[in-house]
Motif scaffolding. Structure first.
Motif, PDB file in Angstrom:
ATOM      1  N   LYS A 248       1.973   3.858   3.437  1.00 50.79           N
ATOM      2  CA  LYS A 248       0.934   2.961   3.464  1.00 50.79           C
ATOM      3  C   LYS A 248      -0.311   3.762   4.015  1.00 50.79           C
ATOM      4  O   LYS A 248      -1.674   3.592   3.479  1.00 50.79           O
ATOM      5  CB  LYS A 248       1.225   1.781   4.070  1.00 50.79           C
ATOM      6  CG  LYS A 248       2.222   0.712   3.029  1.00 50.79           C
ATOM      7  CD  LYS A 248       2.508  -0.541   3.612  1.00 50.79           C
ATOM      8  CE  LYS A 248       3.827  -0.979   3.256  1.00 50.79           C
ATOM      9  NZ  LYS A 248       4.329  -2.033   3.903  1.00 50.79           N
ATOM     10  N   ALA A 249      -0.055   4.141   5.305  1.00 52.02           N
ATOM     11  CA  ALA A 249      -1.282   4.508   5.861  1.00 52.02           C
ATOM     12  C   ALA A 249      -1.934   5.875   5.393  1.00 52.02           C
ATOM     13  O   ALA A 249      -3.039   6.182   5.289  1.00 52.02           O
ATOM     14  CB  ALA A 249      -0.692   5.244   7.310  1.00 52.02           C
ATOM     15  N   PHE A 250      -0.773   6.762   4.675  1.00 50.18           N
ATOM     16  CA  PHE A 250      -1.500   7.934   4.009  1.00 50.18           C
ATOM     17  C   PHE A 250      -2.148   7.386   2.837  1.00 50.18           C
ATOM     18  O   PHE A 250      -3.279   8.067   2.353  1.00 50.18           O
ATOM     19  CB  PHE A 250      -0.242   8.832   3.662  1.00 50.18           C
ATOM     20  CG  PHE A 250      -0.647  10.095   2.765  1.00 50.18           C
ATOM     21  CD1 PHE A 250      -1.485  11.350   3.412  1.00 50.18           C
ATOM     22  CD2 PHE A 250      -0.393   9.945   1.447  1.00 50.18           C
ATOM     23  CE1 PHE A 250      -1.597  12.242   2.703  1.00 50.18           C
ATOM     24  CE2 PHE A 250      -0.944  11.267   0.863  1.00 50.18           C
ATOM     25  CZ  PHE A 250      -1.447  12.123   1.314  1.00 50.18           C
ATOM     26  N   LEU A 251      -1.839   6.439   2.056  1.00 54.87           N
ATOM     27  CA  LEU A 251      -2.411   5.956   0.788  1.00 54.87           C
ATOM     28  C   LEU A 251      -3.873   5.447   1.035  1.00 54.87           C
ATOM     29  O   LEU A 251      -4.538   5.596   0.005  1.00 54.87           O
ATOM     30  CB  LEU A 251      -1.441   5.417  -0.060  1.00 54.87           C
ATOM     31  CG  LEU A 251      -0.284   6.297  -0.683  1.00 54.87           C
ATOM     32  CD1 LEU A 251       0.892   5.204  -1.305  1.00 54.87           C
ATOM     33  CD2 LEU A 251      -0.660   7.535  -1.679  1.00 54.87           C
ATOM     34  N   THR A 252      -3.768   4.823   1.885  1.00 53.50           N
ATOM     35  CA  THR A 252      -5.040   4.013   2.338  1.00 53.50           C
ATOM     36  C   THR A 252      -6.045   5.081   2.288  1.00 53.50           C
ATOM     37  O   THR A 252      -7.325   4.554   2.228  1.00 53.50           O
ATOM     38  CB  THR A 252      -5.104   3.193   3.489  1.00 53.50           C
ATOM     39  OG1 THR A 252      -4.520   3.601   4.465  1.00 53.50           O
ATOM     40  CG2 THR A 252      -4.258   1.762   3.300  1.00 53.50           C
ATOM     41  N   GLY A 253      -6.064   6.325   2.758  1.00 52.83           N
ATOM     42  CA  GLY A 253      -6.932   7.107   2.597  1.00 52.83           C
ATOM     43  C   GLY A 253      -7.500   7.627   1.279  1.00 52.83           C
ATOM     44  O   GLY A 253      -8.711   8.139   1.426  1.00 52.83           O
ATOM     45  N   PHE A 254      -6.692   7.175   0.473  1.00 49.99           N
ATOM     46  CA  PHE A 254      -7.214   7.244  -1.043  1.00 49.99           C
ATOM     47  C   PHE A 254      -7.596   5.900  -1.521  1.00 49.99           C
ATOM     48  O   PHE A 254      -6.665   5.102  -1.468  1.00 49.99           O
ATOM     49  CB  PHE A 254      -6.207   8.035  -1.965  1.00 49.99           C
ATOM     50  CG  PHE A 254      -5.866   9.252  -1.439  1.00 49.99           C
ATOM     51  CD1 PHE A 254      -6.488  10.396  -1.674  1.00 49.99           C
ATOM     52  CD2 PHE A 254      -4.745   9.343  -0.487  1.00 49.99           C
ATOM     53  CE1 PHE A 254      -6.201  11.586  -1.208  1.00 49.99           C
ATOM     54  CE2 PHE A 254      -4.477  10.567   0.029  1.00 49.99           C
ATOM     55  CZ  PHE A 254      -5.088  11.845  -0.362  1.00 49.99           C
ATOM     56  N   ASP A 255      -8.775   5.765  -2.118  1.00 49.44           N
ATOM     57  CA  ASP A 255      -9.336   4.165  -2.618  1.00 49.44           C
ATOM     58  C   ASP A 255      -8.589   3.865  -3.890  1.00 49.44           C
ATOM     59  O   ASP A 255      -9.809   3.533  -4.534  1.00 49.44           O
ATOM     60  CB  ASP A 255     -10.567   4.028  -2.302  1.00 49.44           C
ATOM     61  CG  ASP A 255     -11.457   5.130  -2.869  1.00 49.44           C
ATOM     62  OD1 ASP A 255     -10.939   5.891  -3.640  1.00 49.44           O
ATOM     63  OD2 ASP A 255     -12.495   4.965  -3.015  1.00 49.44           O
ATOM     64  N   PHE A 256      -7.384   3.887  -4.307  1.00 51.18           N
ATOM     65  CA  PHE A 256      -7.155   3.763  -5.792  1.00 51.18           C
ATOM     66  C   PHE A 256      -6.071   2.771  -5.590  1.00 51.18           C
ATOM     67  O   PHE A 256      -5.428   2.390  -6.680  1.00 51.18           O
ATOM     68  CB  PHE A 256      -6.784   4.823  -6.497  1.00 51.18           C
ATOM     69  CG  PHE A 256      -5.624   5.596  -5.771  1.00 51.18           C
ATOM     70  CD1 PHE A 256      -5.865   6.873  -5.028  1.00 51.18           C
ATOM     71  CD2 PHE A 256      -4.255   5.132  -6.032  1.00 51.18           C
ATOM     72  CE1 PHE A 256      -4.839   7.339  -4.435  1.00 51.18           C
ATOM     73  CE2 PHE A 256      -3.324   5.873  -5.488  1.00 51.18           C
ATOM     74  CZ  PHE A 256      -3.706   6.867  -4.522  1.00 51.18           C
ATOM     75  N   THR A 257      -5.382   2.390  -4.351  1.00 44.79           N
ATOM     76  CA  THR A 257      -4.248   1.634  -4.542  1.00 44.79           C
ATOM     77  C   THR A 257      -4.287   0.325  -4.973  1.00 44.79           C
ATOM     78  O   THR A 257      -3.203  -0.125  -5.506  1.00 44.79           O
ATOM     79  CB  THR A 257      -3.573   1.334  -2.837  1.00 44.79           C
ATOM     80  OG1 THR A 257      -4.739   1.416  -2.063  1.00 44.79           O
ATOM     81  CG2 THR A 257      -2.688   2.537  -2.409  1.00 44.79           C
ATOM     82  N   GLU A 258      -5.482  -0.410  -5.187  1.00 39.51           N
ATOM     83  CA  GLU A 258      -5.614  -1.658  -5.483  1.00 39.51           C
ATOM     84  C   GLU A 258      -5.700  -1.446  -7.397  1.00 39.51           C
ATOM     85  O   GLU A 258      -5.255  -2.368  -8.010  1.00 39.51           O
ATOM     86  CB  GLU A 258      -6.620  -2.318  -5.359  1.00 39.51           C
ATOM     87  CG  GLU A 258      -6.901  -2.434  -3.588  1.00 39.51           C
ATOM     88  CD  GLU A 258      -7.533  -1.050  -3.226  1.00 39.51           C
ATOM     89  OE1 GLU A 258      -8.477  -0.620  -3.920  1.00 39.51           O
ATOM     90  OE2 GLU A 258      -7.090  -0.532  -2.130  1.00 39.51           O
ATOM     91  N   ASP A 259      -6.408  -0.490  -7.830  1.00 41.90           N
ATOM     92  CA  ASP A 259      -6.575  -0.363  -9.253  1.00 41.90           C
ATOM     93  C   ASP A 259      -5.401  -0.432 -10.248  1.00 41.90           C
ATOM     94  O   ASP A 259      -4.157  -0.234  -9.623  1.00 41.90           O
ATOM     95  CB  ASP A 259      -7.686   0.388  -9.561  1.00 41.90           C
ATOM     96  CG  ASP A 259      -7.247   1.914  -9.579  1.00 41.90           C
ATOM     97  OD1 ASP A 259      -7.911   2.589  -9.309  1.00 41.90           O
ATOM     98  OD2 ASP A 259      -5.936   2.030  -9.807  1.00 41.90           O
TER      99      ASP A 259
END
Lengths: 259, 231
Positions: A248-259
């Motif tokens: 989760k921490a790693f992926l929040t660095g990339f702003d696409f998790t919501e779309d």
């Protein structure tokens, strides 16, 4: 049994444990994306698969054949390497050879070692060239066959490197951050080529920071952290619903998790 | 002596200079390669030995090395090898200075091989790991990777420093006159001593200049030939 099985793979450099027991398997034709921050062991894993490093322990099995069998002389290693192809982050094209020569060099040298080479030299070489041209067409660079690497853009060089790796028809094709050395406007052409290579019998492993690419193209995603597989699953699982805090921490660095 | 006679006399000496140049290049350039590989060897004693030899050979004046090679067989083993060759060749074949020239050739070849080895080593070590690895993952052997991928890139990189060294070599041949080998400067000095003519000494510069000019053209042609690729 799966096409590629990696079991408990370990690798230590000096006192630094880079791989602490990596397990995964891939079916024929599957595309695996490996993500994770720098230093997590992604590249070392690929280098162990390609025998640029020798794993300390564990097993790598391709089509049922275990490769870490203790036979490690130059000739054995050479044969094992041919199971895999590797596309490097920094392309590593051979500067003194033209694009077509880059693609054909290894097949030609391998052909020369065959006993029937002398008798059918012209035909074999013509065949290799023809295959080379077909591969260049596949990566969209047939018109650059006679150019030299220094005359190409980074994206074009990487596409040549892909054709060069394909020329030996490896069972498993590995990409080590294939677009990390490229200008952002050149990554698209390389990713498109990699995507186009996805066929039912070509297994691919892509170490990448292109999350969008990993999500769209991969059948399976592995998130590595500190030398182990922290999380593994389909792109939907890993990107859509990550379980591990590290992921989760790693992926929040990339702003696409919501779309 | 007329100008033409002086020219012919000096040319005789310059032939010896060219002989030293050619033999040193033909023997020293290949000999540098195994020395370079020893200097890069993973086997520590071999590497150390090679480094010490290179250190000594590069650290001692070439003139002194010529003296050492020439005099040591006589001084140490009471067997003046090169004087004996001199006499033998003079009596049997009427060839002068043969032993001395051999001593000079040995000293020059060893000296230049060591210099060349360091140029080779620098060139080989400057090739990125990625070039080797790209070859290895394509299933090539170490020897194929070296011959088919690395070598030409090394050659391209070492042409400029080699050119320098080769140009230095033709001028270094003048050192042979320290053991009375009749190369061009020695010839000119002889004219100064016997005919009281000093100008031939300065005239020798023209011979060197012309030869270096030819070398420069050839070497830059080679450089151009390799300029089609970068790397």
């Amino acid at each position: 049994m799966a096409h590629l099985v990696v079991e408990n793979l370990t690798k230590t450099f000096g006192t630094l444990k880079v791989l602490k027991g990596v397990d995964f398997s891939l079916e024929k034709g599957e595309v695996l994306a490996i993500i994770g921050s720098s230093g997590s062991g992604k590249t070392t894993l690929l280098r162990c698969l390609n025998f640029l490093e020798t794993a300390d322990g564990g097993q790598i099995t391709v089509s049922g054949r275990p490769l870490l069998d203790g036979y490690n002389n130059d000739e054995d290693i050479r044969k094992k390497r041919l199971n895999f192809g590797l596309v490097f982050q920094s392309f590593n094209l051979f500067p003194q050879y033209s694009v077509l020569e880059n693609v054909c060099l290894a097949p030609e040298l391998h052909a020369q070692e065959k006993p029937d080479f002398k008798a059918n030299k012209a035909a074999i070489l013509a065949d290799i060239r023809k295959n080379g041209m077909e591969l260049l067409e596949k990566v969209g660079l047939a018109d650059k066959a006679d150019a030299y690497p220094c005359q190409l853009s980074g994206g074009q060089q990487q596409r040549v490197a892909i054709a060069r790796a394909l020329a030996l028809s490896p069972e498993i094709l590995c990409f080590d951050e294939p677009t990390s050395a490229l200008d952002p406007n050149l990554t698209g052409e390389v990713l498109r080529v990699i995507r186009s290579l996805k066929t039912s019998d070509r297994t691919m492993i892509v170490v990448t920071h292109e999350m969008d690419f990993a999500r769209k193209v991969a059948d399976k995603v592995i998130f590595m952290a500190n030398g182990i597989i922290e999380e593994e699953g389909t792109p939907e699982q890993v990107f859509g619903n990550p379980q591990s805090e590290l992921t989760k921490a790693f992926l929040t660095g990339f702003d696409f998790t919501e779309d | 002596m007329t100008f033409l006679e002086v020219t012919a006399f000096l040319l005789d000496g310059f032939k010896i200079s060219l002989l030293i140049f050619a033999v040193t290049l033909l023997c020293g350039a290949p000999l540098g390669l195994p020395i370079a590989f020893c200097s890069m060897s993973k086997f520590k004693p071999l590497k150390a030995l090679s480094k010490v030899i290179v250190w000594i050979v590069r650290g001692v004046p070439l003139m002194l090395q010529i003296f050492i090679i020439y005099y040591v067989p006589g001084l140490l083993f009471d067997f003046p090898l090169f004087s004996k060759i001199d006499i033998f060749m003079l009596i049997n074949y009427g060839i002068e200075d043969a032993g001395r020239i051999v001593a000079v050739l040995i000293a020059f070849t060893i000296n230049y091989a060591c210099y060349f080895s360091e140029i080779y080593r620098g060139g080989i070590e400057s090739i990125s790991r990625g070039q080797y690895e790209a070859g290895y993952v394509l299933g090539l052997t170490q020897s194929q990777v070296f011959r088919k991928i690395v070598l030409k890139q090394v050659v391209k990189r070492i042409v400029p420093p080699m050119s320098n060294e080769i140009i230095t070599l033709i001028k270094d041949t003048a050192l042979a006159n320290c053991i009375m080998v009749a190369e061009i400067i020695k010839q000119a000095k002889e004219l100064a001593a016997t005919d009281a003519m000093v100008w031939p000494l300065f005239y020798t510069g023209v011979f060197y200049l012309i030869f270096v000019g030819i070398l420069t053209i050839l070497l830059s042609k080679l450089e151009k030939k390799l300029s089609y690729f970068r790397g």
